[in-house]
Design a protein around this motif. Sequence first.
Motif, PDB file in Angstrom:
ATOM      1  N   ASP A   1       0.832  -1.204   0.000  1.00  0.00           N
ATOM      2  CA  ASP A   1       0.000   0.000   0.000  1.00  0.00           C
ATOM      3  C   ASP A   1       0.864   1.249   0.000  1.00  0.00           C
ATOM      4  O   ASP A   1       0.386   2.328  -0.327  1.00  0.00           O
TER       5      ASP A   1
ATOM      6  N   ASP B   1      -6.815  -2.043  -4.089  1.00  0.00           N
ATOM      7  CA  ASP B   1      -7.700  -2.485  -3.014  1.00  0.00           C
ATOM      8  C   ASP B   1      -7.241  -3.803  -2.405  1.00  0.00           C
ATOM      9  O   ASP B   1      -7.373  -4.023  -1.198  1.00  0.00           O
TER      10      ASP B   1
ATOM     11  N   GLU C   1      -4.642  -3.580   0.528  1.00  0.00           N
ATOM     12  CA  GLU C   1      -5.069  -3.289   1.893  1.00  0.00           C
ATOM     13  C   GLU C   1      -5.502  -4.530   2.655  1.00  0.00           C
ATOM     14  O   GLU C   1      -5.801  -4.449   3.856  1.00  0.00           O
TER      15      GLU C   1
ATOM     16  N   GLY D   1      -9.722   5.910  -1.455  1.00  0.00           N
ATOM     17  CA  GLY D   1     -10.436   4.846  -2.154  1.00  0.00           C
ATOM     18  C   GLY D   1     -11.583   5.358  -3.004  1.00  0.00           C
ATOM     19  O   GLY D   1     -11.787   4.909  -4.138  1.00  0.00           O
TER      20      GLY D   1
END
Length: 335
Positions: A24, A55, A58, A98
């Motif tokens: 990340d 995504d 994470e 996000g």
Amino acid sequence: MGIDLPLIWAVIILFGIMMYVVMDGFDLGIGILFALVPATADRDVMMNTVAPVWDGNETWLVLGGAGLLAAFPLAYAVILSAFYLPLILMLVGLVFRGVAFEFRFKAHAARRHWWDAAFIGGSLAATFFQGVTLGAFLSGLAVVDGNFAGGPFDWISPFSVFTGLALVAAYALLGATWLVMKTEGDLQERMRTLARPLVWAMLAVIVALSVWTPLAHPAIAERWFSLPNLLYFAPVPLLVAAVVWRLLQTLRGSTHAGPFVLTLALLFLGYTGLGISLWPNIIPPDISIWQAAGPAQSLGFTLVGALLIIPIILMYTAWSYWVFRGKVRHGDGYH
């Protein structure tokens, strides 16, 4: 001799946190670098380099938090009580980042700058408050009878603010070297140019933390500078110097993946140094992983699930990066 379940779980959580920082870190770094690249077409390319994978990155944050709750409930309770505010602010930043991923490409051109601002602000906030939390954690937590005994703003200090800014520089370097690997042409050269001062900033941060932390915490100074530990740990700063030198060399050359790999090595060495400073305490300054561990039955039961799910996470992560390997060019995208 039985299996040391707290030690196994500590290794799993440390691995999960390191994977999160690496995976990340570079897409948060791209958000930070957005502020330095005004051209919309270049920003499109930058975001598209991580759009298919961000995504999934994470997942490791969830694994680290869930593992801490399952294996070390005392640490989970104390750490969350101490850091509710910075962790909430970090999560708010991740939400804005996000949402910007999903809506930026769908927005009208006249309104896209709002989502660019959300992407930049969310990335900066998430990174900064991760670093602040790390700095406050290193400074130690007041624990009385198994409960956090400090105040709601104990996490604010010059040291924690410095570590927050330090992590911004580290993620920016990671994002720049990722873009050197994933882009080409003028954007790639701009990232090479941006990466060079970031390397020096990262080296300055490492040196400052290496001096500040032992001066502020005598136990850490004893860990690093007493014999024979000094001889055992001497390779860490030597390797940092070697990696920095080689990283600067690759940024002046034409290699694409080399700078990113060397930046990963630099982050790993920094992570190793933090581990040496804290081990075996999971709640600084003096609560060890064995003192904070849950019941053996809980550790064993949850370990079975972890050993099943972690290989699956590794496989689908490797597959997604393999599918979306190669350069991202202007006009390419995954919408």
